[in-house]
Design an enzyme around this catalytic site. Sequence first.
Site, short mmCIF file in Angstrom:
data_model
loop_
_atom_site.label_atom_id
_atom_site.label_comp_id
_atom_site.label_asym_id
_atom_site.label_seq_id
_atom_site.Cartn_x
_atom_site.Cartn_y
_atom_site.Cartn_z
N HIS A 1 -9.44 -15.78 8.55
CA HIS A 1 -9.20 -15.51 9.98
C HIS A 1 -7.93 -16.24 10.41
CE1 HIS A 1 -9.62 -15.31 14.28
NE2 HIS A 1 -10.50 -14.33 14.09
N GLU B 1 -6.18 -7.75 11.33
CA GLU B 1 -6.20 -8.29 12.69
C GLU B 1 -4.80 -8.81 13.01
OE1 GLU B 1 -10.35 -9.88 14.32
OE2 GLU B 1 -9.02 -11.42 13.59
P1 PGA Z 1 -11.07 -10.82 19.99
O1 PGA Z 1 -11.18 -11.64 18.62
O2 PGA Z 1 -11.91 -9.58 19.84
O3 PGA Z 1 -11.61 -11.76 21.05
O4 PGA Z 1 -9.63 -10.49 20.18
C1 PGA Z 1 -11.24 -10.99 17.39
C2 PGA Z 1 -11.32 -12.00 16.28
O5 PGA Z 1 -10.58 -13.00 16.36
O6 PGA Z 1 -12.08 -11.85 15.31
#
Ligand code: PGA
Length: 254
Positions: free
Chosen positions: A98, A171
């Site tokens: 992450h 992400e």
């Molecule tokens: P968010 O976070 O949906 O609050 O943008 C996603 C994540 O960091 O897994």
Amino acid sequence: MDKKLMIGNWKMNMNENDSYLFFDEIKKDHKNYVHECVIIPPSPLVISIAKYLKKNNINNFVKIGLQNFYSKDNGAFTGETSIKMFDDNTLSYLLVGHSERRTIFNESNEFTIEKALYALKNSKAKIVFIFGETLEQRKKENLENIMKGFLENLVNKITFEDLERFVFAYEPIWSIGTGKIPTVKETEEIFSIIKKILTNRFPGKDVNDSKLIYGGSVNEENYKNFLNSDLIDGLLIGGVSLKPHKFISILKNE
Ligand code: PGA
């Protein structure tokens, strides 16, 4: 609508009681869920939640896992969590890489890959390998090279059969918690690059079954845009996964 994977990442939020209230809501209507429900709580809550899900007969509908772990079985590693502290049936998903781990805790891509490979050998759980670029990288560098930087050293070390243990979670860092999201076309462009990286690694094999999910500012209003794409197998959801009613409406595909 196909069944897709919805992973709620609670990050460092919720306590034991809040988590029971959350799952009380989740269990009410679970028969109407269209999508798969996964919640990744903070690690101190994992065992009590696992017991709670079992006691309430919803452990088949709600899967859980870890946000982070260290790549050793046990030992002098103060503050760390080992996947060996949990039995194999408790952990269904393991997050690695992450951006909050990479940026706040300075975890390199190399270390992230080491943890992913450790999990591959030492658990039965699916490994959610998370990666994504900053806005500066997106402006300056070629997207294919950025994605290769995250993925090539990992996929070079796994077999084609191992692929089914992985969920690749794109992400973009500029999208996490900011309300900014890429267009579906931009996400599909990244996912095509990932498929290309996998095809180059496993020539002649069909890599279309590999799971690719999107994360970053997903909410109950924008999630359907992503789910309409055939290339997107699910979503990694942070903030909205703390709000049972919003998360449930996504699970029901309302
Ligand atoms: P968010 O976070 O949906 O609050 O943008 C996603 C994540 O960091 O897994």
